[in-house]
Design an enzyme around this catalytic site. Structure first.
Site, PDB file in Angstrom:
ATOM      1  N   LYS A   1       0.839  -1.202   0.000  1.00 34.83           N
ATOM      2  CA  LYS A   1       0.000   0.000   0.000  1.00 34.83           C
ATOM      3  C   LYS A   1       0.877   1.257   0.000  1.00 34.83           C
ATOM      4  O   LYS A   1       2.095   1.161   0.079  1.00 34.83           O
ATOM      5  CB  LYS A   1      -0.962  -0.024   1.198  1.00 34.83           C
ATOM      6  CG  LYS A   1      -1.868  -1.277   1.216  1.00 34.83           C
ATOM      7  CD  LYS A   1      -2.874  -1.305   0.070  1.00 34.83           C
ATOM      8  CE  LYS A   1      -3.410  -2.699  -0.227  1.00 34.83           C
ATOM      9  NZ  LYS A   1      -4.475  -3.166   0.597  1.00 34.83           N
TER      10      LYS A   1
HETATM   11  C1  LIG Z   1      -5.503  -4.229   0.925  1.00 34.43           C
HETATM   12  C2  LIG Z   1      -6.962  -4.035   0.908  1.00 34.43           C
HETATM   13  C3  LIG Z   1      -7.778  -4.453   1.960  1.00 34.43           C
HETATM   14  C4  LIG Z   1      -7.283  -5.264   3.114  1.00 34.43           C
HETATM   15  O1  LIG Z   1      -6.216  -4.743   3.803  1.00 34.43           O
HETATM   16  P1  LIG Z   1      -5.196  -5.719   4.568  1.00 34.43           P
HETATM   17  O2  LIG Z   1      -4.339  -4.788   5.349  1.00 34.43           O
HETATM   18  O3  LIG Z   1      -4.423  -6.461   3.497  1.00 34.43           O
HETATM   19  O4  LIG Z   1      -5.975  -6.647   5.409  1.00 34.43           O
HETATM   20  C5  LIG Z   1      -9.126  -4.148   1.910  1.00 34.43           C
HETATM   21  N1  LIG Z   1      -9.659  -3.483   0.870  1.00 34.43           N
HETATM   22  C6  LIG Z   1      -8.915  -3.095  -0.176  1.00 34.43           C
HETATM   23  C7  LIG Z   1      -9.554  -2.355  -1.304  1.00 34.43           C
HETATM   24  C8  LIG Z   1      -7.545  -3.368  -0.210  1.00 34.43           C
HETATM   25  O5  LIG Z   1      -6.817  -2.987  -1.262  1.00 34.43           O
END
Ligand SMILES: *Cc1c(COP(=O)(O)O)cnc(C)c1O
Length: 361
Positions: free
Chosen positions: A183
């Site tokens: 991210k």
């Molecule tokens: C990455 C992501 C999640 C989940 O986040 P995690 O930290 O991996 O559990 C949820 N929604 C979207 C759109 C994502 O890209």
């Protein structure tokens, strides 16, 4: 030829030093680093809203929904064009995810499709600020308010994005930001929940820690969803860097958009600030062949987010007619846009995409 990766987490000496500092302190589990991270994240990214740190983004969505009172008998409208965690978190509360279509330009929930999906049982609408582009939270918030439903935000990919001048994460009853390594900023694993009311803050805090505020006086049934001070220390350093990284992503995206030819480049809606978690083009014919040629002939990595509509995943296997979602799943291709790209990398991405597009035309 070295491969230009589609994503690359940036971990530096400051993150390593911060982890070392926490490990040496002997206080490793949730403590003062988490409290500081929550305060700093709230001030910097969501206009001062109170934030609660949890062990992952998915957990943040789950706890946020439970704290907002979502459960069996409720419907929550979500996009199908997203990561499975969005709908999974709804289903895990016992509520029913109802899938709506996207706007083909922004890839975010289409308010008209959401309006058509509203029923007596609609308790929430949860847009995703997909790829770092804010969803139309004005129209979606109005729809929610008109039907006595709540607005929730999946801001997993959108740290720092704004809509009509206000940051994402400041619109819904709660919003979740993911801190997973790919991210826009990371804590290793982790999630941040920004909350609209003190009641929600308290409930997410309780659910995070076995339902306890006072030790052994458990008030509700809860989880262990705590963030560790080790992860929070990494996140605090990254928080100091994410603004410059976002500016670099925006510069990289502008370079790509002004130089790519023969492919559909991403659009930015009026009133939106895009933070370019992904830079996503459309390839109407043979997208997978395009991606393979890009990698094999030009050393340019790419990614498909997401190839299968969530309602069609084996875990849901539901029938919905979502034409814009289906088309996006077949056509999207995300190119490298991350802040570690050099000017040479960007030029190679452009040359590669333009050559493959020309060869296929
Ligand atoms: C990455 C992501 C999640 C989940 O986040 P995690 O930290 O991996 O559990 C949820 N929604 C979207 C759109 C994502 O890209």
């Amino acid at each position: 030829m070295t491969m230009i990766p589609a994503a690359r987490p940036l971990i530096g000496d400051e993150e390593r030093a911060a982890v070392d500092r926490v490990l040496r302190s002997g206080m490793i589990a949730q403590g003062p680093e988490v409290a500081a991270f929550e305060r700093e994240f709230g001030e910097q990214l969501v206009g001062g809203r109170a934030c609660v740190a949890v062990s992952s983004g998915t957990t943040g969505l789950h706890l946020g929904l439970l704290a907002a009172g979502i459960g069996p008998g409720d419907e929550v409208i979500v996009p199908s064009f997203t990561f499975a965690a969005t709908a999974n978190s709804v289903a895990l509360t016992g509520a029913t995810p109802v899938f709506a279509d996207i706007d083909p330009d922004t890839y975010c929930l289409d308010p008209a499709s959401v309006a058509a999906a509203i029923t007596d049982r609609t308790a929430g609408i949860m847009p995703v600020h997909l790829y770092g582009h804010p969803a139309d939270v004005t129209a979606l918030g109005d729809l929610a308010a008109a039907h006595g439903a709540q607005l929730f935000e999946d801001a997993a990919q959108a740290h720092g994005a704004t809509w009509q001048g206000a940051p994402v994460g400041s619109f819904g009853s709660f919003a979740m930001f993911s801190l997973y390594p790919t991210k826009n900023m990371t804590s290793g694993e982790g999630g941040m929940v920004s909350c609209a009311t003190p009641e929600l803050v308290r409930m997410v805090q309780l659910l995070r820690n076995q339902g306890m505020e006072k030790r052994y006086e458990n008030e509700v049934v809860g989880f262990n969803a705590r963030m560790t001070d080790v992860h929070a220390a990494i996140g605090r350093v990254q928080l100091g860097k994410v603004g410059a990284w976002t500016a670099q992503r925006q510069e990289n995206a502008a370079f790509l958009s002004s130089n790519l030819e023969g492919v559909g480049v991403p659009q930015v809606a009026p009133g939106a600030t895009h933070v370019w978690h992904q830079y996503t083009i459309r390839v109407p014919q043979d997208r997978d062949g395009f991606a393979k040629a890009l990698a094999d002939e030009h050393g340019v990595g790419s990614g498909v987010y997401y190839p299968i509509p969530n309602h069609q995943l084996p875990s849901f296997a539901l029938e919905f007619d979502l034409p814009a979602t289906r088309e996006a799943c077949d056509q999207v291709l995300s190119l490298p846009v991350h802040p570690a790209l050099s000017r040479d990398d960007l030029e190679r991405v452009v040359a590669g995409v333009n050559a493959v597009a020309k060869a296929g035309a």
